[in-house]
Design a protein around this motif. Sequence first.
Motif, mmCIF file in Angstrom:
data_model
loop_
_atom_site.group_PDB
_atom_site.id
_atom_site.type_symbol
_atom_site.label_atom_id
_atom_site.label_comp_id
_atom_site.label_asym_id
_atom_site.label_seq_id
_atom_site.Cartn_x
_atom_site.Cartn_y
_atom_site.Cartn_z
ATOM 1 N N ALA A 1 0.823 -0.976 0.068
ATOM 2 C CA ALA A 1 -0.061 0.128 -0.077
ATOM 3 C C ALA A 1 0.898 1.141 0.070
ATOM 4 C CB ALA A 1 -0.725 -0.053 1.295
ATOM 5 N N SER B 1 0.955 5.862 -0.654
ATOM 6 C CA SER B 1 -0.220 6.729 -0.307
ATOM 7 C C SER B 1 -1.595 6.633 -1.015
ATOM 8 C CB SER B 1 0.473 8.152 -0.316
ATOM 9 O OG SER B 1 0.670 8.307 -1.786
ATOM 10 N N LEU B 2 -2.726 6.887 -0.453
ATOM 11 C CA LEU B 2 -4.058 6.666 -1.128
ATOM 12 C C LEU B 2 -4.153 7.520 -2.341
ATOM 13 C CD1 LEU B 2 -6.416 6.557 1.732
ATOM 14 C CD2 LEU B 2 -5.416 4.478 0.451
ATOM 15 N N GLN C 1 -11.963 1.744 -2.108
ATOM 16 C CA GLN C 1 -10.429 1.499 -1.144
ATOM 17 C C GLN C 1 -9.477 0.399 -2.278
ATOM 18 O OE1 GLN C 1 -10.590 3.003 1.484
ATOM 19 N NE2 GLN C 1 -12.532 3.535 1.153
ATOM 20 N N SER D 1 -6.018 2.389 -2.599
ATOM 21 C CA SER D 1 -4.771 1.701 -2.068
ATOM 22 C C SER D 1 -3.747 1.633 -3.043
ATOM 23 C CB SER D 1 -5.319 0.587 -1.191
ATOM 24 O OG SER D 1 -5.729 -0.362 -2.264
ATOM 25 N N ALA E 1 -3.906 -1.367 -4.926
ATOM 26 C CA ALA E 1 -4.445 -2.565 -5.054
ATOM 27 C C ALA E 1 -4.831 -3.122 -6.581
ATOM 28 C CB ALA E 1 -5.341 -3.205 -4.187
#
Length: 345
Positions: free
Chosen positions: A14, A16-17, A141, A145, A147
């Motif tokens: 992960a 930073s968002l 999310q 993230s 992902a």
Amino acid sequence: MVSGSSAVGQPFRAASLRRVKIAGLSTFVPPKLLTNDDLETLVDTTNEWILQRTGIQQRHIVDPGTATSDLAKEAALGAMRQAGVTPEQIGFIVVGTTTPDTIFPSTACVLQTKIGANNAWGFDLGAACSGFTYALTTGMQMVASGAHDHALVVGADVMSSIIDYKDRTTCVLFGDGAGAVVLSPAAEDEAGIIDFAHEIDGTGGPALCMPAGGSRMPASHETVDQRLHYVKQDGQAVFKFAVRKTEEIARRILNRNGIDPSELDLFVSHQANRRIITAAADRLGLPPEKVIINLQMYGNTTAATIPLALADAIREGRLKRGDLVLLASVGAGFTVGSVLLRWAL
Ligand code: UT7
């Protein structure tokens, strides 16, 4: 950019968002209509009562044999087309639904195969009428993230499969439909999802439920005879909770982002009852032109109402790129959801 940790490749770390935007939106409803006049022939009701108490004029209803994934597929293909994303680029699928094709396998698995999203994983999410706001937050999310670069978020329900067309207190309310969005990373200065706020309150469970068919009360001849595989609702309890909580969750998310309700361009509430939406909007001081109501055409399609409302707002020219939009939902559970975003399409 990270290509997705579920695919063979580098391990997920992960970072930073990232900011996330809705990059594609599409909806689908089955062609067959169930009008208030039709319902007058099924139960002791009138067009006037339904219109006055709910605002609903008609609902779209599937033909027997059509399942939630069939509706979801059409919406998903449209959303990917608009986003310019191929099925292989989707890393994650979440389907908000109360009426999965089967208890298992999940509708997400069925949908994944139907659309050829061969690199995706995913699951169904049970939040009833908050299915779309919760699924949107979940999908966000995965992209935020790092992902996955592209998530498919679906809200779809075939409510006609669990409605008792002998019960006038519920059968006039619900319809079938699906909506899907593709979520993708947005540039820092681009429009996108700003915040979310959700709540659950399990004390509300008995007010809106389907009693049988789960592990508590598995299907049996008795449960079928007692019509326990249908939606049961204490309408007034749900109504009061919905009005109060829609206002409350809207104020909470707006306050913590320093936004006054008057700054919103569009308020997109779950579409269950016209009186719930207008009461909540009045309490927030929102004028009718900032509130989308389209339940007259679809009834309550549970997890599909918000994407259907967004799509109609676009068609009517009431939602444009850069607009500040608040989504809000209240549903069985009770579930309460809200997502604040700047529209990016
Ligand atoms: O998405 C989340 C899930 N659901 C909701 O958000 C729904 C929340 N609740 C509602 O929208 C409303 O409570 C309903 C539309 C379900 C009912 O409206 P209401 O104004 O709360 O009516 P009520 O339940 O207080 O019923 C009033 C009367 C009753 O007759 P009596 O006892 O006064 O003689 C009902 O039996 O209306 C009667 N009634 C009907 N009459 C004609 C109930 N359903 C019908 C009907 N047609 N379909």
